[in-house]
Design a protein around this motif. Structure first.
Motif, PDB file in Angstrom:
ATOM      1  N   SER A   1       0.845  -1.194   0.000  1.00 37.81           N
ATOM      2  CA  SER A   1       0.000   0.000   0.000  1.00 37.81           C
ATOM      3  C   SER A   1       0.881   1.245   0.000  1.00 37.81           C
TER       4      SER A   1
ATOM      5  N   SER B   1       1.914  -0.110   4.890  1.00 38.96           N
ATOM      6  CA  SER B   1       1.342  -0.798   6.048  1.00 38.96           C
ATOM      7  C   SER B   1       0.600  -2.079   5.674  1.00 38.96           C
ATOM      8  N   LYS B   2       0.257  -2.237   4.400  1.00 40.11           N
ATOM      9  CA  LYS B   2      -0.536  -3.380   3.959  1.00 40.11           C
ATOM     10  C   LYS B   2       0.046  -3.959   2.672  1.00 40.11           C
TER      11      LYS B   2
ATOM     12  N   TYR C   1      -1.446  -5.643  -0.898  1.00 40.24           N
ATOM     13  CA  TYR C   1      -2.589  -5.941  -1.745  1.00 40.24           C
ATOM     14  C   TYR C   1      -2.173  -7.052  -2.706  1.00 40.24           C
TER      15      TYR C   1
ATOM     16  N   GLU D   1      -6.235  -8.256   0.971  1.00 38.28           N
ATOM     17  CA  GLU D   1      -5.464  -7.300   1.771  1.00 38.28           C
ATOM     18  C   GLU D   1      -4.946  -7.982   3.029  1.00 38.28           C
TER      19      GLU D   1
ATOM     20  N   ASP E   1      -2.952  -6.719   6.548  1.00 35.27           N
ATOM     21  CA  ASP E   1      -2.328  -5.703   7.383  1.00 35.27           C
ATOM     22  C   ASP E   1      -1.032  -6.297   7.930  1.00 35.27           C
TER      23      ASP E   1
ATOM     24  N   THR F   1      -0.714  -6.362  12.028  1.00 34.77           N
ATOM     25  CA  THR F   1      -1.648  -7.227  12.750  1.00 34.77           C
ATOM     26  C   THR F   1      -1.853  -8.581  12.079  1.00 34.77           C
ATOM     27  N   LYS F   2      -1.395  -8.719  10.829  1.00 37.05           N
ATOM     28  CA  LYS F   2      -1.592  -9.925  10.018  1.00 37.05           C
ATOM     29  C   LYS F   2      -3.068 -10.224   9.793  1.00 37.05           C
ATOM     30  N   THR F   3      -3.889  -9.175   9.801  1.00 34.57           N
ATOM     31  CA  THR F   3      -5.317  -9.307   9.523  1.00 34.57           C
ATOM     32  C   THR F   3      -5.535  -9.467   8.028  1.00 34.57           C
ATOM     33  N   TYR F   4      -6.368 -10.442   7.651  1.00 37.45           N
ATOM     34  CA  TYR F   4      -6.587 -10.776   6.247  1.00 37.45           C
ATOM     35  C   TYR F   4      -8.008 -10.436   5.830  1.00 37.45           C
ATOM     36  N   LYS F   5      -8.161  -9.857   4.628  1.00 35.92           N
ATOM     37  CA  LYS F   5      -9.477  -9.598   4.033  1.00 35.92           C
ATOM     38  C   LYS F   5      -9.427 -10.007   2.569  1.00 35.92           C
TER      39      LYS F   5
END
Length: 205
Positions: free
Chosen positions: A154, A158-159, A161, A171, A173, A176-180
Motif C-alpha cells: 500500500s 502498512s498493507k 494488496y 489485503e 495488514d 496485525t496480520k489481519t486478512y481480508k
C-alpha cells in the motif's frame, strides 16, 4: 542516462525459458543491444528498487525450484554479478506463478506464491547497500490466501494488496496480520497484475 533497460522473465509454460534477460534501448526507442541472458531461470515474479546511493538499481527475482533470491545491481556500466540470498520457499510449476514487490522505501520485499499447506505471503528485510535478504516473516495463515498472482505494498507500506484467481483483491495488514478478501468489487476469477500510478491510484489490468 541514455540507456533504457527492459528486463523480463520466462513463463512456466515454457519451462522458465529463456530465463531472466534484458534488452537495451536508447532515448529514441532504438534497440542498441538485443536480448541478453542474465544466466538464471527464475519464477514469474520480478521487482526492482533503488540502491542506497539513490542512483543504481537492484533487480530481484527468485531462482526457479530453489530457495535462492538473485539481486542484480544495475549500474551505469551494466549489471554486476548477482547477490544471492537463500531465504525463500522453493516453488516450481504452477506454484511459480506469483509476484514480488518492494516496499516504497526499498527496505522490505514481499513474496507471494501459491501452494498447498504453506504460508503464501512472506516479507523479508532488504539491505539496499548489499542486496542481501534476511528476516523472513510469514504474514498470512496457511492456506488462507489461495492462488496469489501479483502483490504490491500500500502507499504507506502498512498493507499488502494481493491479486488472485478466486478471491478478488486481497489485503493483509502487515502489523496485525489481519486478512481480508474481495475488498473491491469486480471480477474475482481472473488473475490480474497490480501497480500504483504516479497519480497515486491503484491499477489492475
Amino acid at each position: 542516462p541514455n540507456d533504457y533497460y527492459v528486463i523480463s522473465v520466462g513463463d512456466i509454460i515454457g519451462a522458465y525459458l529463456p530465463g531472466m534477460t534484458y534488452n537495451i534501448f536508447n532515448e529514441k526507442g532504438v534497440e542498441t543491444q538485443g536480448n541478453t541472458p542474465l544466466g538464471v531461470l527464475v519464477t514469474e515474479g520480478i521487482t526492482a528498487t533503488l540502491h542506497e546511493n539513490g542512483i543504481d538499481v537492484w533487480v530481484v527475482a527468485q531462482k526457479a525450484e530453489s530457495a535462492d533470491y538473485y539481486a542484480f545491481l544495475l549500474t551505469c556500466d551494466g549489471f554486476d554479478p548477482p547477490v544471492i540470498s537463500s531465504v525463500g520457499r522453493p516453488v516450481s510449476g504452477n506454484k511459480a506463478r506469483g509476484g514480488l514487490a518492494f516496499s516504497h522505501d526499498g527496505e522490505k520485499l514481499a513474496s507471494c506464491f501459491p501452494g498447498s499447506g504453506v504460508t503464501q505471503a512472506t516479507i523479508y528485510d532488504f539491505d539496499k547497500k548489499t542486496g542481501k535478504l534476511s528476516g523472513k516473516d510469514d504474514i498470512a495463515p496457511h492456506n488462507k490466501i489461495v492462488g496469489p498472482y501479483d502483490v504490491i505494498f500500500s502507499k504507506d507500506n502498512s498493507k499488502l494488496y494481493i491479486t488472485s484467481g478466486g478471491f478478488g483483491l486481497q489485503e493483509i495488514d502487515i502489523a496485525t496480520k489481519t486478512y481480508k478478501s474481495n475488498i473491491v468489487t469486480g471480477p474475482s476469477n481472473s488473475n490480474h497484475t497490480i501497480e500504483i500510478g504516479r497519480d497515486g491510484n491503484y491499477y489492475l489490468n
